[in-house]
Design a protein around this motif. Structure first.
Motif, mmCIF file in Angstrom:
data_model
loop_
_atom_site.group_PDB
_atom_site.id
_atom_site.type_symbol
_atom_site.label_atom_id
_atom_site.label_comp_id
_atom_site.label_asym_id
_atom_site.label_seq_id
_atom_site.Cartn_x
_atom_site.Cartn_y
_atom_site.Cartn_z
ATOM 1 N N MET A 158 -35.722 8.501 111.932
ATOM 2 C CA MET A 158 -34.374 8.902 111.562
ATOM 3 C C MET A 158 -34.413 10.284 110.927
ATOM 4 O O MET A 158 -35.349 10.597 110.195
ATOM 5 C CB MET A 158 -33.805 7.875 110.575
ATOM 6 C CG MET A 158 -32.313 7.960 110.424
ATOM 7 S SD MET A 158 -31.661 6.531 109.548
ATOM 8 C CE MET A 158 -31.273 5.407 110.884
ATOM 9 N N VAL A 159 -33.418 11.085 111.249
ATOM 10 C CA VAL A 159 -33.389 12.457 110.746
ATOM 11 C C VAL A 159 -32.070 12.680 110.017
ATOM 12 O O VAL A 159 -31.009 12.319 110.531
ATOM 13 C CB VAL A 159 -33.512 13.469 111.911
ATOM 14 C CG1 VAL A 159 -33.330 14.883 111.409
ATOM 15 C CG2 VAL A 159 -34.843 13.326 112.611
ATOM 16 N N PHE A 162 -39.648 13.445 104.773
ATOM 17 C CA PHE A 162 -40.313 14.734 104.977
ATOM 18 C C PHE A 162 -39.241 15.810 105.106
ATOM 19 O O PHE A 162 -38.374 15.719 105.972
ATOM 20 C CB PHE A 162 -41.145 14.709 106.271
ATOM 21 C CG PHE A 162 -42.333 13.804 106.200
ATOM 22 C CD1 PHE A 162 -43.593 14.307 105.896
ATOM 23 C CD2 PHE A 162 -42.201 12.446 106.426
ATOM 24 C CE1 PHE A 162 -44.695 13.469 105.820
ATOM 25 C CE2 PHE A 162 -43.301 11.602 106.351
ATOM 26 C CZ PHE A 162 -44.558 12.113 106.051
ATOM 27 N N GLY A 201 -36.838 14.318 107.690
ATOM 28 C CA GLY A 201 -37.324 13.272 108.585
ATOM 29 C C GLY A 201 -37.647 12.013 107.786
ATOM 30 O O GLY A 201 -38.319 12.087 106.756
ATOM 31 N N LEU A 202 -37.134 10.857 108.216
ATOM 32 C CA LEU A 202 -37.387 9.604 107.496
ATOM 33 C C LEU A 202 -38.426 8.773 108.228
ATOM 34 O O LEU A 202 -38.370 8.634 109.457
ATOM 35 C CB LEU A 202 -36.112 8.766 107.408
ATOM 36 C CG LEU A 202 -34.888 9.426 106.780
ATOM 37 C CD1 LEU A 202 -33.874 8.346 106.424
ATOM 38 C CD2 LEU A 202 -35.287 10.214 105.556
ATOM 39 N N VAL A 203 -39.331 8.201 107.499
ATOM 40 C CA VAL A 203 -40.331 7.328 108.083
ATOM 41 C C VAL A 203 -40.249 5.987 107.374
ATOM 42 O O VAL A 203 -40.199 5.944 106.147
ATOM 43 C CB VAL A 203 -41.732 7.959 107.936
ATOM 44 C CG1 VAL A 203 -42.802 6.987 108.379
ATOM 45 C CG2 VAL A 203 -41.802 9.243 108.739
#
Lengths: 345, 345, 345, 345
Positions: B1-2, B29, B40-42
């Protein structure tokens, strides 16, 4: 039904169509024009539809002209209807606010949302115990536990409950708790479910399929009506189009169109159509202004923790504005907010 | 997911997003560009989806980037799968013809249609005993009587049976007769039904919802797969668009797209997508040429008397051409017609 | 045209409609059914369309039944037409490959692309000197410099040139260089431009508007034809739908439908419809299989440096497969590849 | 721009993307997740768009995140703008009624319609002298004769004139008569025309293309703005969907969405979106309630004789209701009807 013949159709082609229609118990009226012949059919249209008329020699087109729904049509029931849900009217003389959480998560959250709803002028509580989700990995609702929470919150707040049913199997269970059964957009052509709610003895809110024409929406209502239940409220909630800025495209014109074609009340869901909190109040105003008989709105005490559709729920700071809209718009349309209608009753 | 931040987002806004994601068990990130910052999601995307990230200060957009389906994805299962239905393969090495009447009407009509199907090279028999119809006044199918007719015709012709189920309730009954269960376009998001066929122990043909994106279609397949059933065949049958010259718009590109995203076989229904007999053979050729793993086609001995969709059924004079197409096209695509595959097996 | 009266329409309502139609120079044929009366109108439909018939008392619906195009219709011109472009046929007996770069960038790139095109079997060269771009900040084409490059490459390779014109003003200039004028999807209802190319004395390739019905596409062709130019080739290039996996949805059914309604040749653009290189060859196969009279394809020697639509251009390693498709498919459809047609001529 | 890598992308794949971006003058930020790596790109997005990034090894998806329009964006111009047309404001503090005949037919009809418009509260006169028509056989407008009639009626009534221009060639001529130039839905991507009106020194009303996303609509506005003209008013007039009960589907949500993305005023055309007189007043109410900065409405003294779109024109008996709506709604939204704004100015 009208048959349009090709310019090169012969007299024999026309006669063959007339004969086929006659064999199916109908009558054919032939209009010969300069370049084309048109044949008007009279009789059982559903029977004609199965004939392979389009495949016959000389036929260019087959056009249906009568409305395929009857019980929900305004043709034979010109007065618009009012549906009562736990005593609360939805119909031509009122504007009803239905509000609550998208999904029932906990007793506390549901009660808090119900109080928000009431503060904004809601007279019916919405809340989902069974959630149809595109992903099997998403929260699917609390099931009967959720229904019990709704019943408790109804007891606490006095707000009758509107809740979704997604499986014909569950209709009796859900009906034993709910004041109104909701059919969601993904089940708008789940005919087994439509027939089951038609037999359940409770009012039904029928959301429009996101890909359904207005005619198909009314046909879905006809499925319910045919089982003897005419306490149906139609709910426009957006259709699927190429535009991606909003989750769906609210078809605001569908409200007056459906009200002209059918005697059933028509409400709008501004939360799910846009899918964005910042659009809920503008779309609510538009819905009331166009003449909707009510709106159904998501509210949540803590949307950032919601298990479903948090980004579209109204929060505390929006409620005052919602209450203001509910106070100002109905009188301009010659209607009464349902909350006031109950008080004065 | 961004997460895409607004140009005027502050450093505090960015940190707040990172913190919210961290609290939900994810990692963030941050990429700072000249005009915009991207985060940026992790972590667990389904969990993130419920957060109200779009509502946070400074957030312009939230974009999901991972595929939401897993079991049916080709990411982790690069080999394309073959599904066997009563011994007949549907998959990357074959082209399978499924044919039969739209609706089972009588034993004679069904047997005649099955013989037509076999003559054209079909190795599976289609036929509906439960018909989802837009109008409650239209023929709804023979129910269990129809299933018995199909079983008799299978005994007579040797063709395994593909038939639709429309209610979760009926799955066990239909599965006791059928070799493959079909989910129709109107039930493409009837999740209770998808789960029920997932547990029924029979291969499933999943038609694309006429309003479903390819991703939603694969999510529907994931519902079935999640119950332990990976014997799923995807069937493209046209989507709803503004064009009215055809009943639906066959999305021919969806075949290679779905084959790239998922390891499941993909077939095409040229009869229901166009809704016109004169389009069935051209669209069959297009389907085979684009690389479909099979086609499912309506045939009827007397379409002018059909109780359902007569105008789109192939008739005797079309079968020779259909057989020719089934003979010519598969070799050009490096495939074998399933009929020949069985003979040589 | 057919007028459908409401169930409660009076005899006077019916007579008023008949009178209005008569006053406009038409004739009305009345078919009285059990529940509805239908009035068939004969006369000048375009005149009727401006009457406010729908607003008259008792009228439920107004349905147009005749085709609004005449010169391009197959009704009065049953033989399908062949259009010749610099000697190259496009029509029912051939399959023509048109290929080249999306945009003309340099003489070297254009010549290299033209050689790629010819190697794959192309007999016409495509290439854009004027590019309609959604963003004003994107490359807009080289203009007349680009046209000169195309003319030079034609001299070098012998391939006649197809190129787009975007402004009525430029038609004479572009026509002085081009062998065929292309109207792009965004100009499909730019009527001034359609009329200008209709008068330019060169064959025209008319792309379907991405939001145009097949009927509107044929009406756009009628605009060109009306100026005396019937050398028109229709090009299906995808329509806009809700699906986002492809740039547009290739409406493969539109090919046989348009071929039945119009005598004009119909080709397909598999590059722009999908917008993805990996779909170009599958969609080309589908286009030829459904019966298209040709395809138009982007090729580029260095797509990673292309100024326009690089991600969809075929590259060297794809050409052999394209040539194989062009060799195998036409014979199966009873057609000849245009390249072979020229050789044998 | 964000590049999403495939799960099986190698470190070398990621580096290759970073290098390509670097070579194009950009910078790449890599976020490595558990299952996927995401690369954020910073630099000239329009340049990146032409790179074949999607074709590179290991790339799953390429997502654009920045808005492609700049001059019309609200990002860098947070205050909403007011456009003045012959002194009449269209903007955030007012609600402007533009009314008049769809097409100019005669001096008498135009003057009568203008008086109807003024009686209803209109402060600007609409009227078409150049009509883009789907059929070449339909009335195409009076051209310059029509412009002269509009100028005469302006002199008589004092209402500034809004009129459509359909060809870049005619812009100077039309601009010499008009107070505001209108770009119609069919020309929403006629870039030559957009640039021409951008240079004409007159305010522009830009209708949304019936197939244009909101983003594309704003890009079209950017074409005009780029030529130095920021006096642009956006007009939502319905998009094309599968629903056929209305001519187009009014996208009421587009009004607040466009107002958030752009600083330009946004108005609504309730006449052309629905195409039915009975919807004009409900849709006008919805438009004002949702927050539109104005509406543009067809009126006609004798719609049954209109040469264009008579069935949707308001008639005398509707004007009182329209005037009432214009009086009641603006104050509720914190706005002033433009007519009153002028009086008090």
């Amino acid at each position: 039904m009208v048959i349009v013949m090709r310019p090169d159709a012969t007299r024999a082609d026309v006669e063959a169509v007339a004969q086929t229609v006659g064999a199916a118990g109908g009558e054919a009226f032939v209009s010969r024009g300069v370049s084309r012949t048109i044949i008007g059919l009279v009789g059982d249209v559903d029977r004609f539809a199965t004939l392979d008329l389009r495949g016959m020699s000389g036929v260019a087109d087959v056009i249906r002209v009568s409305t395929p729904y009857k019980l929900v049509s305004r043709d034979h029931h010109p007065e618009r209807s009012t549906v009562r849900v736990g005593g609360v009217p939805i119909g031509p003389r009122t504007v009803t606010l239905i509000a609550g959480p998208c999904a029932v998560e906990t007793p506390e959250q549901t009660l808090a949302a119900a109080r928000m709803a009431r503060a904004a002028g809601a007279t019916l509580l919405r809340g989902g115990a069974y959630k149809p989700r595109t992903s099997p990995y998403a929260f699917q609702g609390l099931g009967e536990t959720g229904l019990r929470i709704l019943a408790d919150v109804r007891a606490e707040t006095g707000l009758p409950v509107v809740t979704e049913v997604v499986d014909a199997h569950d209709v009796d269970l859900v009906a034993s708790y709910a004041d109104m059964l909701q059919i969601g957009t993904r089940n708008a052509q789940n005919f087994a479910l439509l027939q089951a709610v038609g037999a359940a003895g409770k009012p039904v809110m029928l959301k429009r399929g996101m890909n359904a024409t207005i005619e198909e929406w009314l046909m879905a209502a006809e499925y319910i009506a045919q089982r003897g239940n005419l306490d149906i409220v139609l709910c426009e909630r957006g259709i699927r189009t190429f535009e991606t800025a909003t989750r769906n495209t609210l078809d605001i014109s569908a409200v007056p169109v459906a009200q002209r074609l059918s005697h059933l009340p028509v409400i709008v869901d501004p939360s799910h159509s846009g899918g964005r909190r910042d659009l809920v109040l503008p779309l609510t105003r538009a819905a009331l202004a166009v003449g909707a008989d009510g709106v159904i709105i998501d509210v949540h005490p803590h949307p950032e923790q919601a298990l479903c559709d948090g980004p579209q729920a109204l929060v505390d700071r929006d409620l005052e504005e919602l209450a203001r809209v509910m106070a100002q718009f109905p009188p301009m349309l010659g209607k009464t907010a349902a909350a006031d209608a109950l008080v004065s009753a």
